[in-house]
Design a protein around this motif. Structure first.
Motif, mmCIF file in Angstrom:
data_model
loop_
_atom_site.group_PDB
_atom_site.id
_atom_site.type_symbol
_atom_site.label_atom_id
_atom_site.label_comp_id
_atom_site.label_asym_id
_atom_site.label_seq_id
_atom_site.Cartn_x
_atom_site.Cartn_y
_atom_site.Cartn_z
ATOM 1 N N GLN A 78 7.735 3.649 6.274
ATOM 2 C CA GLN A 78 8.197 5.002 6.562
ATOM 3 C C GLN A 78 7.275 6.019 5.877
ATOM 4 O O GLN A 78 6.444 5.668 5.053
ATOM 5 C CB GLN A 78 9.631 5.194 6.063
ATOM 6 C CG GLN A 78 10.651 4.294 6.762
ATOM 7 C CD GLN A 78 12.061 4.592 6.299
ATOM 8 O OE1 GLN A 78 12.644 5.631 6.609
ATOM 9 N NE2 GLN A 78 12.626 3.669 5.546
ATOM 10 N N ALA A 79 7.463 7.293 6.252
ATOM 11 C CA ALA A 79 6.636 8.363 5.718
ATOM 12 C C ALA A 79 7.514 9.470 5.151
ATOM 13 O O ALA A 79 7.748 10.495 5.808
ATOM 14 C CB ALA A 79 5.688 8.911 6.784
ATOM 15 N N TRP A 85 3.464 -0.894 3.942
ATOM 16 C CA TRP A 85 2.978 0.432 3.583
ATOM 17 C C TRP A 85 4.101 1.455 3.440
ATOM 18 O O TRP A 85 5.167 1.318 4.037
ATOM 19 C CB TRP A 85 1.979 0.951 4.627
ATOM 20 C CG TRP A 85 2.501 0.971 6.038
ATOM 21 C CD1 TRP A 85 2.365 -0.012 6.982
ATOM 22 C CD2 TRP A 85 3.267 2.020 6.664
ATOM 23 N NE1 TRP A 85 2.985 0.370 8.153
ATOM 24 C CE2 TRP A 85 3.541 1.601 7.992
ATOM 25 C CE3 TRP A 85 3.727 3.263 6.242
ATOM 26 C CZ2 TRP A 85 4.265 2.382 8.885
ATOM 27 C CZ3 TRP A 85 4.460 4.060 7.127
ATOM 28 C CH2 TRP A 85 4.712 3.612 8.436
ATOM 29 N N THR A 86 3.813 2.459 2.636
ATOM 30 C CA THR A 86 4.600 3.684 2.572
ATOM 31 C C THR A 86 3.614 4.846 2.539
ATOM 32 O O THR A 86 2.659 4.827 1.754
ATOM 33 C CB THR A 86 5.484 3.737 1.310
ATOM 34 O OG1 THR A 86 6.397 2.632 1.327
ATOM 35 C CG2 THR A 86 6.268 5.044 1.257
ATOM 36 N N ILE A 87 3.817 5.821 3.400
ATOM 37 C CA ILE A 87 3.004 7.042 3.423
ATOM 38 C C ILE A 87 3.815 8.154 2.784
ATOM 39 O O ILE A 87 4.940 8.423 3.212
ATOM 40 C CB ILE A 87 2.608 7.415 4.864
ATOM 41 C CG1 ILE A 87 1.682 6.351 5.470
ATOM 42 C CG2 ILE A 87 1.949 8.790 4.903
ATOM 43 C CD1 ILE A 87 1.454 6.505 6.968
ATOM 44 N N LEU A 90 0.839 -1.192 0.000
ATOM 45 C CA LEU A 90 0.000 0.000 0.000
ATOM 46 C C LEU A 90 0.879 1.248 0.000
ATOM 47 O O LEU A 90 1.746 1.406 0.854
ATOM 48 C CB LEU A 90 -0.904 0.017 1.239
ATOM 49 C CG LEU A 90 -1.688 1.304 1.514
ATOM 50 C CD1 LEU A 90 -2.683 1.597 0.397
ATOM 51 C CD2 LEU A 90 -2.413 1.217 2.863
ATOM 52 N N VAL A 91 0.641 2.129 -0.963
ATOM 53 C CA VAL A 91 1.274 3.444 -0.987
ATOM 54 C C VAL A 91 0.157 4.478 -0.887
ATOM 55 O O VAL A 91 -0.752 4.495 -1.728
ATOM 56 C CB VAL A 91 2.095 3.673 -2.266
ATOM 57 C CG1 VAL A 91 2.742 5.062 -2.228
ATOM 58 C CG2 VAL A 91 3.164 2.597 -2.426
ATOM 59 N N ALA A 92 0.198 5.297 0.143
ATOM 60 C CA ALA A 92 -0.865 6.278 0.383
ATOM 61 C C ALA A 92 -0.275 7.684 0.458
ATOM 62 O O ALA A 92 0.784 7.895 1.050
ATOM 63 C CB ALA A 92 -1.608 5.958 1.678
ATOM 64 N N VAL A 93 -0.971 8.642 -0.138
ATOM 65 C CA VAL A 93 -0.548 10.032 -0.122
ATOM 66 C C VAL A 93 -1.372 10.785 0.916
ATOM 67 O O VAL A 93 -2.612 10.776 0.874
ATOM 68 C CB VAL A 93 -0.727 10.688 -1.503
ATOM 69 C CG1 VAL A 93 -0.341 12.168 -1.450
ATOM 70 C CG2 VAL A 93 0.116 9.960 -2.550
ATOM 71 N N THR A 94 -0.686 11.448 1.859
ATOM 72 C CA THR A 94 -1.371 12.303 2.831
ATOM 73 C C THR A 94 -0.890 13.741 2.614
ATOM 74 O O THR A 94 -1.170 14.330 1.584
ATOM 75 C CB THR A 94 -1.155 11.812 4.275
ATOM 76 O OG1 THR A 94 0.248 11.845 4.610
ATOM 77 C CG2 THR A 94 -1.701 10.411 4.458
ATOM 78 N N SER A 146 13.142 14.359 -1.539
ATOM 79 C CA SER A 146 12.351 13.306 -0.890
ATOM 80 C C SER A 146 13.175 12.692 0.221
ATOM 81 O O SER A 146 14.404 12.635 0.146
ATOM 82 C CB SER A 146 11.958 12.229 -1.907
ATOM 83 O OG SER A 146 13.105 11.586 -2.439
ATOM 84 N N GLY A 147 12.485 12.268 1.260
ATOM 85 C CA GLY A 147 13.186 11.610 2.346
ATOM 86 C C GLY A 147 12.496 11.815 3.681
ATOM 87 O O GLY A 147 11.480 12.505 3.789
ATOM 88 N N THR A 148 13.055 11.231 4.707
ATOM 89 C CA THR A 148 12.464 11.288 6.045
ATOM 90 C C THR A 148 13.169 12.314 6.936
ATOM 91 O O THR A 148 12.813 12.450 8.101
ATOM 92 C CB THR A 148 12.521 9.907 6.721
ATOM 93 O OG1 THR A 148 13.877 9.435 6.728
ATOM 94 C CG2 THR A 148 11.663 8.901 5.954
ATOM 95 N N ASP A 149 14.145 13.012 6.400
ATOM 96 C CA ASP A 149 14.861 14.043 7.163
ATOM 97 C C ASP A 149 13.914 15.202 7.456
ATOM 98 O O ASP A 149 13.290 15.761 6.547
ATOM 99 C CB ASP A 149 16.068 14.534 6.355
ATOM 100 C CG ASP A 149 17.037 15.353 7.206
ATOM 101 O OD1 ASP A 149 16.558 16.212 7.975
ATOM 102 O OD2 ASP A 149 18.253 15.136 7.075
#
Length: 203
Positions: A198-199, A147-149, A99-103, A166-169
């Protein structure tokens, strides 16, 4: 890859669909207004609502992965959380894991990455939508799925540039990014485990 896409008639969803079809992916799409989508090879459109579990399950059946780009606008009741709850239930029942979801940036632990003036707007005019996105992310994190958010900054209708952060930083700040670039990143995640569970932020 056969992808179930939820939110295909929105700006980002249309980009995901067109780019994915161009790459050779097939899509099952759930839409309340199927007539707004152009027919295409490898595209099956299911008429229905994401709050209808039976319709969601029909869209999911026979697919390998799921992209969720649900969005709410205006005074309508936000669908992000309740729709995602039904998507997760269907995926668990059918054994679909990815699952890849965009928030959005500003949700969860990305709040401080958003400019102060937008945090005020979130509280004044987007409070219900942001609350729905918060719950949506919580449901995804607790789902047991792969999942990836994806959390983009401010969305535009500009062209794909392929040049974005892009990234989690947490040093990544919310700036404007085209829906086309968001779609590019989202489709990449289906074949890349770099941000599994991760998001990442996009800007």
């Amino acid at each position: 890859m056969k992808i179930a896409l939820f939110g295909a008639t929105g700006g980002t969803g249309r980009q995901v669909l067109s780019q994915g079809l161009a790459k050779g992916d097939g899509f099952h799409v759930l839409a309340r207004s199927p007539e707004t989508l152009q027919p295409a090879t490898d595209l099956e459109v299911i008429a229905g609502d994401v709050l209808d579990q039976a319709a969601v399950d029909r869209c999911l059946t026979g697919t390998d992965a799921v992209i969720c780009v649900l969005g709410s606008h205006g005074s309508a009741e936000p669908v992000e959380a309740d729709g995602t709850e039904r998507i997760i239930a269907g995926m668990q029942r059918l054994g679909i894991n990815r699952l890849v979801a965009v928030t959005s940036m500003g949700v969860g632990d990305s709040r401080e990455q958003v400019p102060g003036f937008f945090r005020v707007i979130m509280q004044l005019t987007l409070k219900k939508i942001m609350a729905a996105k918060e719950r949506q992310e919580q449901l995804i994190r607790e789902s047991g799925l792969d999942w990836t958010i994806v959390r983009p900054g401010g969305l535009t209708d500009g062209p794909a540039t392929g040049s974005y952060l892009s990234g989690t930083d947490k040093s990544i700040k919310a700036t404007r990014i085209s829906r086309a670039d968001v779609a590019d990143f989202v489709l990449q995640q289906l074949r890349d485990d770099r941000y599994l569970h991760q998001a990442p932020s996009l800007s």
